[in-house]
Design a protein around this motif. Structure first.
Motif, PDB file in Angstrom:
ATOM      1  N   GLY A  55       0.796  -1.210   0.000  1.00  0.00           N
ATOM      2  CA  GLY A  55       0.000   0.000   0.000  1.00  0.00           C
ATOM      3  C   GLY A  55       0.838   1.272   0.000  1.00  0.00           C
ATOM      4  O   GLY A  55       0.323   2.371  -0.182  1.00  0.00           O
ATOM      5  N   GLY A  94      -3.737   1.200  -1.648  1.00  0.00           N
ATOM      6  CA  GLY A  94      -3.911   0.104  -0.700  1.00  0.00           C
ATOM      7  C   GLY A  94      -5.196  -0.682  -0.911  1.00  0.00           C
ATOM      8  O   GLY A  94      -5.260  -1.870  -0.610  1.00  0.00           O
ATOM      9  N   LEU A  96      -8.001  -9.057   9.611  1.00  0.00           N
ATOM     10  CA  LEU A  96      -8.665 -10.030  10.485  1.00  0.00           C
ATOM     11  C   LEU A  96      -7.679 -10.897  11.257  1.00  0.00           C
ATOM     12  O   LEU A  96      -8.081 -11.757  12.031  1.00  0.00           O
ATOM     13  N   ILE A 149      -4.253 -13.573  15.802  1.00  0.00           N
ATOM     14  CA  ILE A 149      -3.470 -14.469  16.665  1.00  0.00           C
ATOM     15  C   ILE A 149      -2.396 -13.676  17.425  1.00  0.00           C
ATOM     16  O   ILE A 149      -2.248 -13.813  18.634  1.00  0.00           O
ATOM     17  N   THR A 209       0.522  -5.625   4.472  1.00  0.00           N
ATOM     18  CA  THR A 209       1.145  -4.375   4.033  1.00  0.00           C
ATOM     19  C   THR A 209       0.069  -3.378   3.636  1.00  0.00           C
ATOM     20  O   THR A 209       0.291  -2.182   3.631  1.00  0.00           O
ATOM     21  N   THR A 210      -1.122  -3.892   3.298  1.00  0.00           N
ATOM     22  CA  THR A 210      -2.197  -2.975   2.916  1.00  0.00           C
ATOM     23  C   THR A 210      -2.860  -2.339   4.136  1.00  0.00           C
ATOM     24  O   THR A 210      -3.367  -1.230   4.056  1.00  0.00           O
ATOM     25  N   MET A 264      -1.301  -1.875   7.139  1.00  0.00           N
ATOM     26  CA  MET A 264      -0.345  -1.118   7.958  1.00  0.00           C
ATOM     27  C   MET A 264      -0.650   0.377   7.919  1.00  0.00           C
ATOM     28  O   MET A 264      -0.517   1.077   8.910  1.00  0.00           O
TER      29      MET A 264
END
Ligand code: B12
Lengths: 485, 213
Positions: free
Chosen positions: A143, A148, B100, B103, B150-151, B153
C-alpha cells in the motif's frame, strides 16, 4: 498423483478414519459463512442453513454428490499457450508454483523492502524462463507504492501483461474479486474464452476453524458463477488457532478445504478445484509462525494423501520454503527436506518457490535456486525403470565387458543413456582446480549471474497490445470503483 | 513450607484448581488479602516471567500460570481495598480495520495480562473511531495496534491521525506490531513503540506503566 517413489504416511485404516471424521465434522458441526447470497443458494441446494447465525451444515448425500462432481481431468491454461497444465500430470510428476502473498522483496543486493510494481515485472521475467516452474502467483505489492485498496488488481495487471504461465490469484478485498475476474477475462477476449481456457485460478481461504469471511465466500460464489477454477486454501497455525498436534491441524485444514470444494461443486458441478491445505505451527517460545517444523511436514503429506488417495482430488501444499531469514544452511536443509518429502508424497502441486522467512519475503536468487532443486525433485518423483535395457543385461550376460577392447565409456548402451543423469545447471561438478579457475563461485553467486543473464535478455512473453489495452481499461474502472482517496 | 510459599509454587506449576483452593484456605486462616497477593500470587507470576525471559519455559506455561494467578485473585478480590484492582496499568488493543489476523494481537493481550496489566481487547477489523471511544471510556495508558498486511499497515498511521484529531493522542502511548511492521515504520507514522513479539510488548508496557506510577 504419484510417481514410482513414494511415501505412504497413512494406513488404509487411518485414511478411512480421517475421511469419516472429516465428513462427520461438516455434517454435525458445519461451517460459518459470512455471505447472504451464498447462504441462500446453499439453502436451496439442500444444506441446513441458519440464515441468522450464518451457519451451514451439509448432508452425506450432498457431500457425495459434490465429490462425484469434481472433474477427474482438467487443464489450467497459460496465457502464452506454452505452459498449459493438464491434471493429473500425464507424466505422473507434480507441478510447481511461486510463493504467494509475501510482503517483502529481497533484491539481489540483499536489500529487503515492501515489494514494488517494478519488482513484479522483474519477478515475471524470471519465472517465464524457469524450466521447472509451472505457474505463478501475485507478489504482494504494498500500500506504500500502490493504492492500498487495490494492490491485487494492480499486481494482476502486471501478471496478465508479463506472465507466460498460469496465474493463481490471491485477492485482498471482497469488492475486488469480481474486478479480478473481469480483468482476467479482458486479457483473453471475454469471460466465455476464460471459461474455455482458464488462464487464472483463485485462492479462497478459511479462517480456522471452519469460518469463512465475506471475501473468501465471495471468491467461492463469484468463481462458481463465472466458472473460474479455485484452489481453496486453509492456513491454520498449530497451537494458535488449531490443535497443537500436527495431525489435529492437518485435520482442520483438510476439513476447511473440503468444505470449500463441496460448496464449489454444489454450485458449479465439474468446476476444476485443487485442494490446498497450507499448514503452519507456532513456536511456543518465540510465538513466531513456523513453516518448517518436522511434524508439520509429515502432516502436509497426510493432507496430500487424504485428498489424492482418499477422494481422487488433486492436492497442493507448500513444497519449498524456510523459516530462516537468509540463504544459509538452515534454509537449504529445511527446503530440500520439504521438497523431497513432497516429491515423494501424493501431491500434484508443490508451492512456495522463492520464499524465505516463513513466506514473508521473496527473493529472485532463491527462486532461481528453487528451480534447480525442483529439477532434482522431479527426478526423484519419477524414479527409475528396472528392465533388461536399463540393467544393460545384454552386455552383462554376454560377458561383453570381459573383452579387453570393450569399454563402458564407448559402449552403445552408454551412448543410448548417457544424457539421462541429471546435471543441475549451477552446481559444481568439477575439480577444485577448475572450480578455482572458474572464479571459486558459490551456488548463490551463480544464481546472481543467472539473474543478470535473464535480465539482460529479451523478455520471452508479452500480452498482445490489443488485449493489454483491454486489461488497462478494466484497471482504470476498478481503480475508480475501489480506490477511496 | 508456609501457605504463601505453597501458593507461589502452585502458580508456578500453573495449577488452577490448586491455586484457587489454597488461596481460599489462606483466606480462611485469616491471612491478609494483600499478603496473599503480594507474597503468594505475585512472586509466582514474577518467577514465571523470569523463567520465560531466560528461555526455560514456554508460552503455554506462562498462560497457564497467569490463569492460576487470576483465579487466585478472583477469590481475594472482594477483600482487597479500593475495588480490589490489582493491575498496574491499562492497555487497549486491537487489530486495525481491514485486517482479520488476530493471533498475534491475542498473544500480546495474554502476555500483557500475564504482566499484570488490565487489557481491553476491541477485537479485529476495528475502525479508528472505536479507539477514540475506548480511550475516553477506559482511560488507558497504552493503545496497541496490530496489522499483518502491508495494505492495512497504513491504517495504523491513520488511527494515530484520528487520535490526534480527537485530541486524545497525548493521553496514551501507541504501540504497534504485526508481521510486516518495522521500527522504521513506527518512526514514520509516529508510533511510540514497536516490538517484534508479544513478550517484548508486555515488557515494554510493564516498564512504561511502572515508570509513570
Ligand atoms: C494465520 C494467517 C492467516 C489466518 C489468520 C487467522 C487469524 N485468526 O488470525 C487467515 C487464514 C485468516 C489469513 C488470512 C489472510 N492472510 Co494471512 N497469514 C497468516 C500467517 C500464516 C500467520 C500469521 C500469524 O498469526 N502469525 C502468528 C502471530 C503470533 O504472529 P504475528 O501476528 O506476527 O504477531 C507477533 C508479532 O508480530 C507481534 N505483534 C503482533 N501484533 C502486535 C501488536 C502490537 C501492539 C505489538 C507491540 C506487537 C504485535 O507479537 C506477536 C506475537 O509474538 C501469515 C504468514 C506468516 N508467516 O506470518 C499470513 C500472512 C500475514 N497473510 C497474508 C495474506 C495475504 C492474507 C490474506 C489476504 C489471504 C487471502 N487472500 O485470504 C487474508 C487477509 C484477511 C484479512 N483481511 O485480514 C500474507 C500477508 C501479505 C501482505 N502483503 O502483507 C501473509 C504474510 C502470508 C502470505 N505469504 O500470503 N491469514
Amino acid at each position: 498423483m504419484v510417481g514410482r517413489v513414494k511415501y505412504e504416511v497413512l494406513s488404509d485404516q487411518e485414511l478411512q478414519y480421517l475421511k469419516s471424521r472429516m465428513e462427520q465434522l461438516l455434517i454435525e458441526r458445519g461451517i460459518h459463512l459470512d455471505h447472504e447470497e451464498l447462504l441462500s443458494e446453499l439453502d436451496k441446494l439442500g444444506c441446513a442453513v441458519d440464515m441468522e447465525k450464518k451457519d451451514v451444515r451439509f448432508t452425506k448425500e450432498l457431500i457425495d454428490r459434490a465429490v462425484a462432481a469434481v472433474p477427474k481431468k482438467f487443464t489450467l491454461y497459460s496465457p502464452s499457450g506454452k505452459y498449459d497444465l493438464e491434471f493429473p500430470n500425464p507424466t505422473g510428476s507434480f507441478y510447481t508454483r511461486t510463493n504467494t502473498g509475501a510482503p517483502n522483496y529481497r533484491t539481489i543486493n540483499g536489500d529487503t523492502h515492501y515489494t514494488t510494481l517494478e519488482e513484479v515485472d522483474e519477478w515475471y521475467k524470471i519465472t517465464n524462463v524457469m524450466e521447472n516452474l509451472d505457474y505463478v502467483t501475485l507478489p504482494s505489492t504494498s500500500g506504500e507504492y500502490v493504492p492500498g485498496d487495490a494492490v491485487d488488481v494492480y499486481t494482476l495487471e502486471k501478471a496478465l501483461k508479463h506472465s507466460a504461465k498460469h496465474i493463481w490469484i490471491q485477492p485482498y478485498e471482497s469488492d475486488n474479486v469480481q474486478w479480478l475476474i473481469d480483468m482476467a477475462a479482458a486479457a483473453v477476449g471475454g469471460l466465455e474464452n476464460l471459461q474455455k481456457k482458464p488462464i487464472v485460478s483463485f485462492i479462497s481461504c478459511g479462517v480456522p476453524s471452519l469460518t469463512f469471511k465475506h471475501m473468501d465466500a465471495e471468491v467461492l460464489y463469484r468463481c462458481a458463477k463465472a466458472k473460474v477454477p479455485v484452489q481453496p486454501c486453509s492456513l491454520p497455525t498449530a497451537g494458535a488457532n488449531t490443535p497443537v498436534t500436527a495431525q489435529g491441524t492437518a485435520f482442520v485444514a483438510c476439513a476447511e478445504v473440503f468444505a470449500q470444494i463441496v460448496i464449489l461443486e454444489l454450485l458449479c458441478p465439474g468446476l476444476p478445484v485443487i485442494a490446498t491445505p497450507l499448514l503452519f505451527s507456532m513456536d511456543m517460545q518465540s510465538t513466531y509462525t513456523l513453516q518448517s517444523n518436522t511434524e508439520i511436514t509429515i502432516a502436509r503429506l497426510i493432507c496430500m494423501e487424504l485428498f489424492e488417495r482418499g477422494y481422487n482430488i488433486r492436492a497442493h501444499s507448500y513444497g519449498t520454503g524456510t523459516d530462516s531469514v537468509v540463504l544459509d544452511a538452515q534454509n537449504f536443509i529445511e527446503r530440500t527436506n520439504l521438497i523431497d518429502a513432497m516429491a515423494m508424497s501424493e501431491a500434484s502441486v508443490l508451492g512456495g518457490a522463492g520464499q524465505l522467512e516463513t513466506a514473508k519475503t521473496i527473493s529472485p536468487v532463491q527462486l532461481i535456486i528453487d528451480n534447480e532443486i525442483f529439477g532434482i525433485a522431479r527426478r526423484i518423483r519419477r524414479g527409475l525403470d528396472v528392465n533388461d535395457e536399463t540393467l544393460d543385461w545384454e552386455d552383462l550376460i554376454s560377458g561383453a565387458d570381459r573383452d579387453p577392447s570393450f569399454s563402458f565409456l564407448t559402449s552403445e548402451h552408454t551412448f543410448r543413456h548417457f544424457t539421462e543423469p541429471h546435471r543441475p545447471d549451477m552446481f559444481n561438478r568439477d575439480s577444485p582446480v577448475n572450480w578455482e579457475l572458474a572464479g571459486s563461485k558459490t551456488l548463490a553467486e551463480k544464481a546472481v549471474e543467472k539473474f543478470h543473464a535473464i535480465m539482460a535478455a529479451e523478455d520471452v512473453y508479452a500480452l498482445p497490445a490489443d488485449k493489454a489495452a483491454e486489461v488497462e481499461k478494466v484497471l482504470k474502472q476498478a481503480h475508480a470503483a475501489l480506490v477511496k482517496e | 513450607m508456609s501457605i504463601l510459599n505453597e501458593i507461589t509454587e502452585l502458580v508456578i506449576k500453573g495449577d488452577i484448581m490448586g491455586t484457587k483452593a489454597k488461596v481460599a484456605e489462606a483466606v480462611e486462616q485469616k491471612v491478609e488479602a494483600t499478603d496473599i497477593l503480594n507474597n503468594g500470587l505475585m512472586p509466582g507470576i514474577n518467577e514465571i516471567g523470569e523463567r520465560f525471559a531466560k528461555g526455560q519455559i514456554f508460552v503455554p506455561n506462562v498462560l497457564m500460570s497467569a490463569k492460576a494467578m487470576n483465579t487466585g485473585v478472583e477469590v481475594i478480590q472482594p477483600l482487597l481495598a479500593a475495588g480490589g484492582d490489582t493491575t498496574i496499568g491499562t492497555a487497549v488493543i486491537a487489530t486495525v480495520k481491514g485486517d482479520l489476523h488476530d493471533i498475534g494481537k491475542n498473544l500480546v493481550g495474554l502476555m500483557m495480562k500475564s504482566a499484570n496489566l488490565k487489557v481491553i481487547d476491541l477485537g479485529a477489523n476495528v475502525p479508528a473511531e472505536k479507539f477514540v471511544e475506548a480511550i475516553k471510556e477506559y482511560n488507558p495508558d497504552i493503545v496497541g495496534l496490530s496489522a499483518l498486511l502491508t495494505t492495512t499497515m497504513n491504517e495504523q498511521g491513520h488511527v494515530i491521525e484520528v487520535l490526534k484529531q480527537a485530541g486524545v493522542r497525548d493521553q496514551v502511548k501507541v504501540m504497534i506490531g504485526g508481521a510486516p511492521v518495522t521500527q522504521a515504520w513506527a518512526d514514520k507514522i509516529g508510533a511510540d513503540a514497536f516490538t517484534a513479539d508479544a513478550a517484548a510488548a508486555a515488557r515494554w508496557a510493564k516498564e512504561y506503566v511502572t515508570s509513570i506510577r
